[in-house]
Each structure stands twice: as C-alpha cells, then as structure tokens.
Write a protein that holds these residues in place. Structure first.
Motif, PDB file in Angstrom:
ATOM      1  N   THR A 141      12.401  18.868  -4.668  1.00 46.21           N
ATOM      2  CA  THR A 141      11.280  18.888  -5.619  1.00 46.21           C
ATOM      3  C   THR A 141      10.871  17.480  -6.071  1.00 46.21           C
ATOM      4  OG1 THR A 141      11.956  21.054  -6.431  1.00 46.21           O
ATOM      5  CG2 THR A 141      10.507  19.761  -7.868  1.00 46.21           C
ATOM      6  N   ALA A 198       2.107  17.891 -10.482  1.00 38.91           N
ATOM      7  CA  ALA A 198       2.411  19.223  -9.967  1.00 38.91           C
ATOM      8  C   ALA A 198       3.673  19.164  -9.106  1.00 38.91           C
ATOM      9  CB  ALA A 198       1.240  19.757  -9.141  1.00 38.91           C
ATOM     10  N   ALA A 199       4.543  20.163  -9.265  1.00 31.82           N
ATOM     11  CA  ALA A 199       5.767  20.202  -8.457  1.00 31.82           C
ATOM     12  C   ALA A 199       5.430  20.582  -7.026  1.00 31.82           C
ATOM     13  CB  ALA A 199       6.733  21.217  -9.054  1.00 31.82           C
ATOM     14  N   VAL A 200       5.993  19.840  -6.083  1.00 30.73           N
ATOM     15  CA  VAL A 200       5.805  20.173  -4.663  1.00 30.73           C
ATOM     16  C   VAL A 200       7.176  20.127  -3.985  1.00 30.73           C
ATOM     17  CG1 VAL A 200       3.552  19.022  -4.737  1.00 30.73           C
ATOM     18  CG2 VAL A 200       5.497  17.825  -3.715  1.00 30.73           C
ATOM     19  N   SER A 201       7.254  20.760  -2.820  1.00 30.36           N
ATOM     20  CA  SER A 201       8.439  20.623  -1.977  1.00 30.36           C
ATOM     21  C   SER A 201       8.237  19.393  -1.109  1.00 30.36           C
ATOM     22  CB  SER A 201       8.612  21.854  -1.082  1.00 30.36           C
ATOM     23  OG  SER A 201       9.175  22.924  -1.802  1.00 30.36           O
ATOM     24  N   VAL A 204       0.513  11.025  -0.326  1.00 25.01           N
ATOM     25  CA  VAL A 204       0.686  10.521  -1.692  1.00 25.01           C
ATOM     26  C   VAL A 204      -0.057   9.193  -1.887  1.00 25.01           C
ATOM     27  CG1 VAL A 204       2.881  11.714  -2.021  1.00 25.01           C
ATOM     28  CG2 VAL A 204       2.881   9.281  -1.362  1.00 25.01           C
ATOM     29  N   MET A 230      11.967  21.406 -12.166  1.00 25.01           N
ATOM     30  CA  MET A 230      11.239  22.667 -12.310  1.00 25.01           C
ATOM     31  C   MET A 230      11.357  23.210 -13.728  1.00 25.01           C
ATOM     32  SD  MET A 230       9.676  23.165  -9.466  1.00 25.01           S
ATOM     33  CE  MET A 230       9.108  24.852  -9.581  1.00 25.01           C
ATOM     34  N   GLU A 253       4.749  24.243 -19.541  1.00 26.29           N
ATOM     35  CA  GLU A 253       3.736  25.299 -19.477  1.00 26.29           C
ATOM     36  C   GLU A 253       4.013  26.413 -20.465  1.00 26.29           C
ATOM     37  OE1 GLU A 253       3.286  26.958 -15.505  1.00 26.29           O
ATOM     38  OE2 GLU A 253       3.444  24.947 -14.662  1.00 26.29           O
TER      39      GLU A 253
END
Ligand SMILES: Cc1cc2nc3c(=O)[nH]c(=O)nc-3n(C[C@H](O)[C@H](O)[C@H](O)COP(=O)(O)OP(=O)(O)OC[C@H]3O[C@@H](n4cnc5c(N)ncnc54)[C@H](O)[C@@H]3O)c2cc1C
Ligand code: FES
Ligand code: FES
Lengths: 169, 283
Positions: free
Chosen positions: A61, A67-70, A79, A121, A128
């Motif tokens: 992560t 925003a969290a991405v793999s 990026v 995460m 949120e």
C-alpha cells in the motif's frame, strides 16, 4: 542491471519528478517498473513490499495523491507529477501517530510484514469515517491480509486508534 | 514484466488513433493490464495511457433521468457519488462487494467494462438497468446497448482502434433492483454466479422484470424466459420456482473450479429467487 537490460531492448528509461513524503524528488525509471520497485530500487524504501503481487493483500500500500493504491499494480511512471506518501513518512515532530501507537498497544502484529499496509489503510479509514463500526472496519480492511492471523488484535487496534484520535482532538 | 513504451495522449480520440497495431494496448487504471502483463499473457510493445485525456471523461453527471459516467471515472468515484446513490442505488450497493478499496481507487469504469471478464460485477447490473455504452474511434463513434458489447470470454465487439468513452444508465426511478454475488470458496473469490434483478412491481405483482446473470456464463446474459415467468405474475413460491427452472434451462452455464455446471444451475434457481425476494422486500 535492469537499466542495462532495458537499454539492450531499446526501451527508454524516463526521468520522472514527484513528491515523495513531502520532498521533491526525481528518478530514472524503466517503463515496466511498478511503484514498489521504484521505491525500493531508487529510494531504499522497503515499507511498501510486494507479497501477493495481485492487489489482494495490501502489503504494498502506497498513497498517491491521497488515495491508497496497490504499489504492485501501479506503474511507476504514472507517479510523475504526483504526491506519493509511504509508511516512512514522518508526521511533523517525528513521533508515532495514533494508529501506530494503537497497533503497538494492541499487539496487532507478529512478523510485521503486513503492518505498513494495515497502518496506512487504517489512517485512510479513520480520515473518512472517524467512528467506524466493527463491520465498517472489516469491510474497509478486507483487501489487507495478515498471514500471521493477527486480525482480532488488528480490529482492536483500529478501534483503539479511533478512540485515541478522538481524544487528541 | 517485459519492457514497453508508455505514451500519454491528451485526448481520447488521439488515444484511439494510436491503437492501430496489435502490439499496442490502452491502459486506464491498469489493474487488469498489470496483472495480465505480470502473468505474461499480455506483452504489449506500447501502452497508451488514458489518464491524461480530457477531464470530462472522468466525470459523472445526472441529467434527463440518466446517469452519464465517463470511461475514466474510477470505481471509487462511482461508489462515493451522491448522484449515483440517488439515481441508481444498486450500483453503489454492488460496488461495496467489488474488489477492495485500493483497486476501486484506481480501476476505471471503462476498463471495467472493456475487460469483459464474465466474473465482473458491474456489467450484469448495468445491463439489467438498460445501460448504453458510447464508443469513440479516430474518426467518429457509435453507441450500443452494453449487453451487445460482449461476445465471449474477454472478448468484445470493440475494434482495435475503438475506446469506451462513456456509459449512460437510465435512473432506477420506480424500479427496484438487487445484485447477488455468489462465491463458493472465500468471500473475496471470483463468483460462481452473479444475478442482477431489476423489477417494476406493485407489492408482489411484477409489471416488468429484467434478469441478467454473470460468472456462470461466458458473457453477461439476459434471461428472457425467467423474465417472462416473472412479468405479470404475483410472486409466490410457485412463481419463483417457475422462474428458477426457466433460468436454469435457458442459461448456457459453464462448469469451472468454482462449481460444476449442474451445481451452478442449482445455485441459479436459489439465487434468482433470493434476488427477487430481496427486491420485493425492499419496497
Ligand atoms: C485484487 C483485485 C480484485 C478484484 N475483484 C473484483 C471483484 O470483486 N469484482 C469485479 O467486478 N472485478 C474485480 N476485479 C477486476 C477489476 O474490476 C478490474 O481489474 C478493473 O475494473 C479494470 O479497470 P482498469 O481501469 O484498471 O482497467 P485496465 O487494467 O486499465 O484495462 C482493462 C482492459 O480494458 C482495456 N481498456 C481500458 N480502458 C479502456 C477504454 N476506455 N476503452 C477500451 N478498452 C479499455 C485495456 O486495454 C484492458 O484490456 C479485481 C481486480 C483486482 C486486481
Ligand atoms: S503485493 Fe500488492 S496487494 Fe499484495
Ligand atoms: S503480522 Fe505477520 S503478516 Fe501480519
């Protein structure tokens, strides 16, 4: 080594610029590298690590533009121009944040391989939804796997982190 | 992964113009493309990234009783959109069971629809709602019902230089809908069966019905005989059994590691009844 390989194959290494944990940086990147390879090979950051390599486990992560991405499924070249944040990012002042403290307090890991992903995460979840139910927690973290099976403690840690964050405010 | 060249055009039409050769592949969120490249089943010489195209292709709008969703809108954007929650709550409900937060943050609606893996969750739901897909090519474009996009496992009618530009979804309005995803191994496994049901009903009396299944068949498939069994009927056990039998005999169900064809037909009988009940109970 990979640089030489891609030169042999005639594919250009490209220079990208982005913000890494708040610092402007640039790096030469072969086009087929993913974000984990970029962070490890060019910046020595090993907090995001590849485990499943398929988007399922969350060990890789990284936050891209918040925003969290793999990282294992994210092309490094993408990026370029973005703000990238990894588990190595230090809050102003340098100490541990509420989520990190809560994971230690609850003993929410054994080997710790999955912990960077769970911590990132969990921060996203609490940003949120500051007061998540157990169901909310399980749902939000369903894409993070812990091979040591520390799930009960992880869920406790998230609840504790929510309380600690509330107390801080 | 084998090396490739990445290009990032600034318009969707320009992107379509760059797709002429079989060695070139569009890249949206890349969640499926990256997996296919890692597995070695996809070895493109060049990827055409769609992320720098016009912003309007990432937008979600509601007008004239329809949702218009740009191909580059992420699944997270859809999940969080108040417009989607209002016009088609079944989409937001479905997204909760789809993949995980990180995949939804990156995966796009266009990539999701174009990938054409029959195990995917949104196609049956959107087809049941009556969605249409707009496609762009270097010269013009075309629009077709979403169901007509799919021709087989990972196969669509998209030409080599065509791209999904937008999907238009009629609002649910007075229609009620449910999507049921049946996984047979773990909750996050690919489903053995997906069932989308959209009904227009007064109490238990069904005025109109749409039933679309996925995962158990090669493409998302509308089940006309099951719809006929429901349409005009007052739903009770006997009607549900008739609809289930009709569905099980008309669908071209395929067995795989998620279950044999016979098992999935039985699943279909059970899940269709559950989905219809879920819709009617919601009223
Ligand atoms: C860990 C994981 C779990 C998942 N779980 C689920 C799940 O539970 N349910 C589910 O439904 N799906 C699931 N998926 C699949 C996921 O939904 C798809 O990978 C995703 O939607 C693809 O979107 P993308 O934007 O990343 O597409 P990409 O990977 O960029 O592209 C997918 C395909 O579409 C093509 N393409 C992309 N954009 C366009 C366009 N605009 N026009 C034409 N062609 C285009 C590409 O060339 C490629 O062939 C999962 C995926 C992962 C990695
Ligand atoms: S290594 Fe990326 S999600 Fe598992
Ligand atoms: S603590 Fe070992 S994998 Fe989670």
């Amino acid at each position: 080594m990979l640089g030489a390989l891609t030169k042999d194959l005639g594919v250009a290494v490209r220079t990208i610029r982005f913000k890494l944990n708040g610092e402007p940086v640039s790096a030469e990147v072969p086009p087929h590298w993913n974000l984990v390879e970029l962070l490890q090979n060019r910046f020595g950051l090993t907090g995001a690590r590849e485990s499943c390599g398929q988007g399922l486990c969350g060990c890789c992560t990284v936050l891209v533009d918040g925003a969290a991405v793999s990282g294992c499924l994210y092309l490094a070249l993408l990026v370029d121009g973005a703000e990238v944040m990894t588990i190595e990012h230090q809050a102003a002042g340098g100490g541990l944040d509420a989520v990190q403290k809560a994971f230690i307090e609850a003993g929410a890991f054994q080997c710790g391989f999955c912990t960077p992903g769970f911590v990132l995460m969990t921060r996203q979840l609490l940003d949120e939804n500051p007061d998540p139910t157990e169901d909310d927690i399980r749902h939000y973290l369903s894409g993070n796997l812990c091979r040591c099976g520390a799930y009960p403690e992880i869920i406790e840690a998230v609840k504790l982190a929510a309380r600690m964050r509330k107390a801080e405010r | 992964m084998t090396p490739f060249e990445l290009v990032e055009p600034h318009t969707l039409r320009e992107a379509a113009g760059l797709l002429a050769s079989a060695e070139v592949r569009p890249l949206a969120g890349g969640t499926a493309v990256m997996l296919m490249m890692k597995m070695g089943v996809l070895r493109p010489a060049r990827l055409v990234s769609l992320r720098a195209v016009e912003k309007r292709y990432s937008e979600i709008a509601a007008a004239g009783g329809e949702l218009r969703i740009g191909a580059l809108a992420t699944l997270s954007a859809l999940e969080r959109s108040p417009l989607v929650a209002r016009a088609a709550p079944v989409i937001a409900q479905t997204l909760r069971m789809l993949a995980n937060v990180r995949v939804r943050n990156v995966a796009t609606v266009g990539g999701h629809l174009a990938h054409a893996d029959p195990h995917m969750d949104l196609p049956p739901v959107l087809i049941a709602l009556g969605a249409r897909v707009s496609i762009i090519d270097p010269a013009g474009g075309r629009t077709l019902p979403l169901g007509e996009l799919y021709t087989g496992y990972l196969e669509t009618t998209l030409g080599r230089n065509e791209l999904v530009a937008e999907v238009t979804v009629p609002a649910q309005g007075s229609r009620r809908a449910a999507y049921l995803k049946c996984t047979t191994r773990s909750a996050d496994d690919w489903p053995a069966l997906g069932v989308a049901v959209v009904l227009e009903a007064d109490g238990a009396l069904v005025r109109d019905a749409r039933v679309v299944i996925s995962a158990a068949t090669d493409t998302p498939t509308r089940l006309a005989a099951a719809e006929n069994a429901l349409r005009g009927a007052r739903v009770d056990e006997a009607v549900l059994r008739r609809a289930g039998d009709a569905a099980a005999s008309e669908a071209a169900v395929i067995g795989d590691q998620h279950g044999s064809a016979a098992y999935k037909r039985e699943l279909l009988r059970v899940c269709l009844a559950r989905a219809v009940r879920a819709v009617l109970d919601e009223q």
